[in-house]
Design an enzyme around this catalytic site. Sequence first.
Site, PDB file in Angstrom:
ATOM      1  N   GLU A  56       0.814  -1.220   0.000  1.00 35.56           N
ATOM      2  CA  GLU A  56       0.000   0.000   0.000  1.00 35.56           C
ATOM      3  C   GLU A  56       0.847   1.269   0.000  1.00 35.56           C
ATOM      4  OE1 GLU A  56      -0.373  -2.549   1.997  1.00 35.56           O
ATOM      5  OE2 GLU A  56      -2.366  -3.351   1.563  1.00 35.56           O
ATOM      6  N   HIS A  97     -10.147  -4.458   9.135  1.00 35.34           N
ATOM      7  CA  HIS A  97     -10.714  -4.190   7.812  1.00 35.34           C
ATOM      8  C   HIS A  97     -11.805  -3.128   7.887  1.00 35.34           C
ATOM      9  CE1 HIS A  97      -8.584  -7.871   6.861  1.00 35.34           C
ATOM     10  NE2 HIS A  97      -8.846  -7.706   5.578  1.00 35.34           N
TER      11      HIS A  97
END
Lengths: 318, 327
Positions: free
Chosen positions: B54, B123
């Site tokens: 990321e 998440h």
Amino acid sequence: MNEAKTKALAHFERMHLIRAYEEKLVALQQAGTAAGTCTSVGQEAAAVGVVAALAPEDTILTNHRSAAHLLARGANPARMMAEVLGRATGYCKGKSGSLHISVKDLGVVLTSTIVGGELSLVTGVSLSKTMLHEPGITTVFFGDGASCEGIFHESLNLAALWKLPILYVAENNQWQAFVHRREAMAAEQVVAHAAPYGIPGRSVDGNDVEAVHAAARQAAEVVRTTQRPYLLEVLTYRLRGHFEPDDQAYVDREELARWQARDPIRLLADRLRERDGVEAHELALVAERARARIEDAAAFALASPMPDAAELTTDVYA
Amino acid sequence: MPTLTVFEAIDAAIAEELARDERVLMFGEGVATKRADLVARFGAGRVRNTPLAEAVIAGTAAGAAATGLRPVIDLLFAPFMTYSMDAIVNSAGKLRYISGGQFRFPMVAMAMTGAGWTVGAQHNHNNEAWFVHSPGIKVVMPSTAADFKGLLKAAIRDDNPVVFFVDMALGHVRGEVPDGEHVVPLGKAAVLRRGRDVTLVSYAKTVQHCLDAAAELATRGVSAEVIDLRTLKPLDEEAILASVRRTGRLVVVHEASKLCGVGAEIAALAGEQAYAALKGPIRRLAGPDAPAPSSHALEQAFVPQAAAIVDAALSTMPSVVAEPALS
């Protein structure tokens, strides 16, 4: 005059300009006029040798120790100093200070001082060049410290996968802020990380400007012809502290003395005298010219106005 | 007007913008895998898979944005953005300013969040306030399918970095979405229901909870106005203040944790700029200072529901309370 001598003299002048710039800022800091900076003293050969191997259309990303890269690229020391002193005439209107000066017109873009930040940005800059069919390669300067950041590996991996024409230049100056490279890096050299990603690379004596220049020309040529990344490591030494002031009490005296004896400017001066027959007084003139130019730059910076307070909230959003 | 799910509306916006501007490209983990149709249509160069990395995904987007491209990146789930924070906050958000305006960062970072899929705290983390608090960045968090399309198109066309949150519970919710050119400007809230007595301000999934609460309040003779912020930065202060000045009462509702959340800013805004109009205390309904749980029951308990919103609205107007109000 032969070509090698001409080039060496040009390197010599540029290296002196960088040294004079850094020493002036040290003096201004000691006088209480300027904030402390991260100087590139001792690393002039690395910057000058690499940047001289680049073409005008090539792009450069650098980091907090950037003055040598900027001056090697032809940045105006007066506008750099104005920036360091927080003046409106600085390259970034006084909003950068010494740490993150970018000069888009010279192709020195997106300077980040988050160690390794430049490594995350360079893949995007190179991707733009490739997709927009712009000429030139992208070079990124980072240190052995940045090579200990995870982003270094993410960047190499992506550049290899996406076949990005990036010249990675690791300036291994043996210091990661206040920690010696040996204490912080398991590998002896940064270049060791290139091969696992299928990236060619080599290391070179970073205090020998001609060796750096030859290696950088070769490396840049590989990047241009293969359109793939290359990792060049320049082995050098940070002769001053992490930032000014820094008494370097933590630095091994013998190690420092060894590297001071290999001061890149002194090495080149010796070569110019011994190999090329340049007289000592000619070299002194070059040094004097550089210092005079930096004195003019400082005078310009000190005479420049501070930014208007209204600038506080400009340039936040496009 | 066609009826699309939120996910389909997002797909439509991306496909249309890829077709409209060849500088637009999209990459991220599984982007090319999941959008094979876009790869076929626009080429592998413009719709790319990336490693699970990321930080360099976001950094690459920032570097590309500053030098001529208009990247859209999919960072999957909002908590993964912690790996991307340097590129989004320190690079995309600050390097325009630091450089004295030499660069602009037209990029969109997308991520899903919110209760509904029982995915738990790594998440699901409504961390939008982090980005609202970071200069140089715009933050969008829509609630309807039409707005997902229109705001995403506007975000892609914007010259600033935009963090675009997708409340995953809304992904399969359907709504009417205009075909083709439908661009919703950033920074404009929507008044979804007009009312006189109390203003309910929200965004993302809790907008529907506010609409449900407003319907219930109507049965009790209370007329509630519902404002969907849509964009959290720039915040549509005028829309909030105009409504609060009319109704004199404010309830702010969001799923993100209350402490230093967007609701705190809105409450402060009303307190500072509409104090004279206030007829009762400002109420905030928000998630607790706790990680998001997985269990569906706990997930739903995390999110302010319509019944609690009704109670909160009534508690701002003691004179019309028909039943005891909960705090």
